[in-house]
Design an enzyme around this catalytic site. Structure first.
Site, mmCIF file in Angstrom:
data_model
loop_
_atom_site.group_PDB
_atom_site.id
_atom_site.type_symbol
_atom_site.label_atom_id
_atom_site.label_comp_id
_atom_site.label_asym_id
_atom_site.label_seq_id
_atom_site.Cartn_x
_atom_site.Cartn_y
_atom_site.Cartn_z
ATOM 1 N N VAL A 128 0.838 -1.195 0.000
ATOM 2 C CA VAL A 128 0.000 0.000 0.000
ATOM 3 C C VAL A 128 0.879 1.253 0.000
ATOM 4 O O VAL A 128 0.480 2.307 0.431
ATOM 5 C CB VAL A 128 -1.029 0.015 1.162
ATOM 6 N N PHE A 129 2.108 1.092 -0.501
ATOM 7 C CA PHE A 129 3.005 2.199 -0.819
ATOM 8 C C PHE A 129 3.354 3.095 0.363
ATOM 9 O O PHE A 129 3.350 4.302 0.252
ATOM 10 C CB PHE A 129 2.426 3.041 -1.970
ATOM 11 N N HIS A 130 3.652 2.505 1.513
ATOM 12 C CA HIS A 130 4.107 3.266 2.667
ATOM 13 C C HIS A 130 5.472 2.761 3.125
ATOM 14 O O HIS A 130 5.663 2.461 4.294
ATOM 15 C CB HIS A 130 3.114 3.155 3.830
ATOM 16 N N PRO A 131 6.444 2.681 2.219
ATOM 17 C CA PRO A 131 7.755 2.189 2.653
ATOM 18 C C PRO A 131 8.476 3.216 3.526
ATOM 19 O O PRO A 131 8.327 4.417 3.329
ATOM 20 C CB PRO A 131 8.500 1.954 1.348
ATOM 21 N N THR A 173 1.158 6.605 7.424
ATOM 22 C CA THR A 173 2.416 7.350 7.578
ATOM 23 C C THR A 173 2.273 8.846 7.296
ATOM 24 O O THR A 173 3.220 9.603 7.501
ATOM 25 C CB THR A 173 3.491 6.773 6.634
#
Length: 196
Positions: A128-131, A173
């Site tokens: 979910v693209f929160h690295p 984030t």
């Protein structure tokens, strides 16, 4: 949004369940919007144990890095997601909501073993693209920045974004990243930690 424990013996919630009044499917390449009426419900592990890494592709800064997400490497992440999927089904089966449910689109199989769930999750899961954490803050040998966000060993260079988080936060984030930006701006404006 639901924060829940995948196992009642856990001290803190380890799953976040997302409910969206829009039907969609995420793939590694695109977001597919489904025709209404559809509700999308997905679980995600709040503090995954699976850990990816990135490397340089070559010596050119123009080429993108190689990213290895390593999703679902940790068995604990798989077990937590299976529990989340089962809980989502319980929510949709509850009397206030059940009468509005027409059908389940995915996985769509009424009886699912844990092995079935794992196969489905390994096939369908995406990030979910929160690295975070590629430039973690700290004093240990693997830390990239110090407590004033300065890059270790390089003068007058700071990293001010989610990559400085040593660990993933339990929820989204966005707010913590804005606070990192605010703190970074204060540090830069005050000159704290700056070497002349």
């Amino acid at each position: 949004m639901v924060f829940m424990r995948s196992d009642p013996s856990l001290r803190d919630p380890d799953l976040q369940l997302h409910f969206t009044p829009v039907g969609y499917k995420l793939t590694p390449d695109e977001l597919i919007v489904l025709k209404d009426p559809v509700v999308t419900a997905i679980p995600n592990v709040s503090r995954p144990e699976s850990c990816g890494h990135l490397t340089l592709r070559n010596g050119s800064f123009r080429d993108p890095p190689r990213i290895f997400a390593r999703l679902l490497d940790a068995e604990s992440d798989v077990r937590a997601l299976i529990a989340g999927c089962k809980y989502i089904r319980r929510i949709f089966a509850a009397p206030p909501l059940a009468r509005h449910v027409i059908e389940e689109l995915a996985p769509g199989k009424p009886e699912m073993t844990d092995a079935d769930w794992e196969e489905f999750l390994r096939r369908e899961s995406v990030t979910v693209f929160h690295p975070v954490g590629t430039c973690k803050m700290g004093a240990d040998p693997t830390a990239v920045v110090d407590s004033t966000l300065r890059v270790h060993g390089i003068e007058n260079l700071r990293v001010v974004d989610a990559s400085i988080m040593p660990h993933l936060v339990s929820g989204n984030t966005n707010a913590p990243t804005m606070m990192i930006g605010e703190r970074g701006a204060d540090l830069i404006l005050s000159g704290e930690g700056r070497k002349e």
